[in-house]
Design an enzyme around this catalytic site. Structure first.
Site, short mmCIF file in Angstrom:
data_model
loop_
_atom_site.label_atom_id
_atom_site.label_comp_id
_atom_site.label_asym_id
_atom_site.label_seq_id
_atom_site.Cartn_x
_atom_site.Cartn_y
_atom_site.Cartn_z
N SER A 118 0.83 -1.20 0.00
CA SER A 118 0.00 0.00 0.00
C SER A 118 0.87 1.25 0.00
O SER A 118 1.99 1.25 0.52
CB SER A 118 -0.89 -0.01 1.26
N TYR A 142 -2.22 0.26 9.89
CA TYR A 142 -2.31 -0.46 8.63
C TYR A 142 -1.02 -0.33 7.82
O TYR A 142 -0.46 -1.32 7.34
CB TYR A 142 -3.51 0.06 7.83
N LYS A 146 1.80 -3.23 6.76
CA LYS A 146 2.24 -3.49 5.39
C LYS A 146 3.76 -3.38 5.27
O LYS A 146 4.40 -4.19 4.59
CB LYS A 146 1.56 -2.51 4.43
#
Length: 308
Positions: A118, A142, A146
């Site tokens: 991402s 998040y 990643k």
């Protein structure tokens, strides 16, 4: 790296990106297996000929059923994808999931994996952001997860004989998208066509990539790179603001709502208000998006209006 009639596992393959990828792989002549716990996915999005393993891939028994020695490639999309969560449990579950996949792959002698990362790994970086920008300082759980998964994959690429493709996505839009700004606006305006509440100040501005371009870019990169670790941004050269998205959705729905804003320069804790990835590395491999960011939003709006 040629992709010719291979046997491919897509983790999270019943989800938004995964189901579109599965359709493309089947159309290209591949044999496809999917593993998905269906928490984010939908079994009806999968063609009948797909072999589906239903369950949590973090469970070693499910991983053993799904990841077998007869596979040629794993495309790892399975994850808790809610970028707005500010919860360490998300970090732990996603990194554990990737660790389980890699351990099982090594156990059966499988050494090719593509991973969907991402743009959030960059944090609030200068724009357009290239793949070699450093230091990477994500501002969300998040994004931190990643980045940790990318690091683990890097170890397997450089020290365990794997070939790894890591795709750093911009915002991907299109049919079957859920829990994102376009479907959110559609649902809000269907409930009240005269008013639209917008998270943040509406001036957040990001790059949006249509799912058809996203899938095409992924496969193009896999076929044209073969280093131990191949990290590539997937996005467009353009951006679209949240206010502009609101205008596009309203235009396509034939409404003209008043707008209100929750305030602040971001929609949630950890939201990166400005994002545009450099795609020069992708372009050097011979691939360019077919739609601008605005065009991707408009196409996705029209597609989602027919299914929501």
């Amino acid at each position: 790296m040629s992709l010719s009639a291979e046997r491919i596992l897509v983790t999270g393959g019943a989800g938004f990106v995964g189901s579109h990828l599965v359709e493309r792989l089947l159309a290209d002549g591949h044999d496809v297996r999917v593993v998905d716990d269906l928490s984010n996915g939908n079994e009806t999005w999968l063609p009948d000929e797909v072999e589906l393993v239903t369950g949590d891939l973090a469970d070693p028994e499910i991983a053993a059923e799904a990841i077998t020695a007869d596979l040629d490639l794993v495309v790892h999309l399975a994850a808790d994808k809610d970028a707005s969560r500010d919860d360490i449990a998300q970090f732990q579950s996603n990194t554990t999931l990737t660790e389980t996949v890699l351990d099982r792959m090594e156990a059966v002698g499988l050494d090719r994996i593509a991973f969907t990362s991402s743009s959030t790994v960059y944090g609030e970086a200068p724009r357009p952001t290239p793949e070699d920008f450093a230091p990477l300082e994500p501002i969300s759980i998040y994004g931190a997860g990643k980045l940790a998964e990318e690091s683990l994959l890097s170890v397997y690429g450089h020290s365990h004989g794997f070939t790894v493709w890591t795709f750093r996505f911009a915002n991907v839009v299109g049919p079957r998208l859920r829990g994102a700004v376009v479907p959110d606006f559609i649902e809000k305006l269907r409930a009240d066509p005269d008013h639209l509440e917008i998270l943040g100040n509406g001036r957040q501005e990001k790059s949006y990539l249509h799912i058809e371009d996203c899938v095409d870019a992924m496969l193009h990169v896999i076929e044209h790179t073969d280093d131990p670790v191949n990290t590539v941004n997937l996005g467009t050269r353009t951006t679209t603001s949240v206010d502009r998205i609101a205008s596009i959705v309203a235009e396509e729905m034939g409404v003209d709502p008043d707008r209100s804003y929750t305030g602040g320069d971001r929609g949630w804790t950890g939201d990166v208000p400005k994002m545009r990835l450099s795609i020069e590395k992708l372009a050097a491999l011979g691939w360019e998006p077919t739609r601008s960011s605005d065009e991707a939003i408009r196409a996705a709006t029209r597609e989602l209006l027919t299914e929501l």
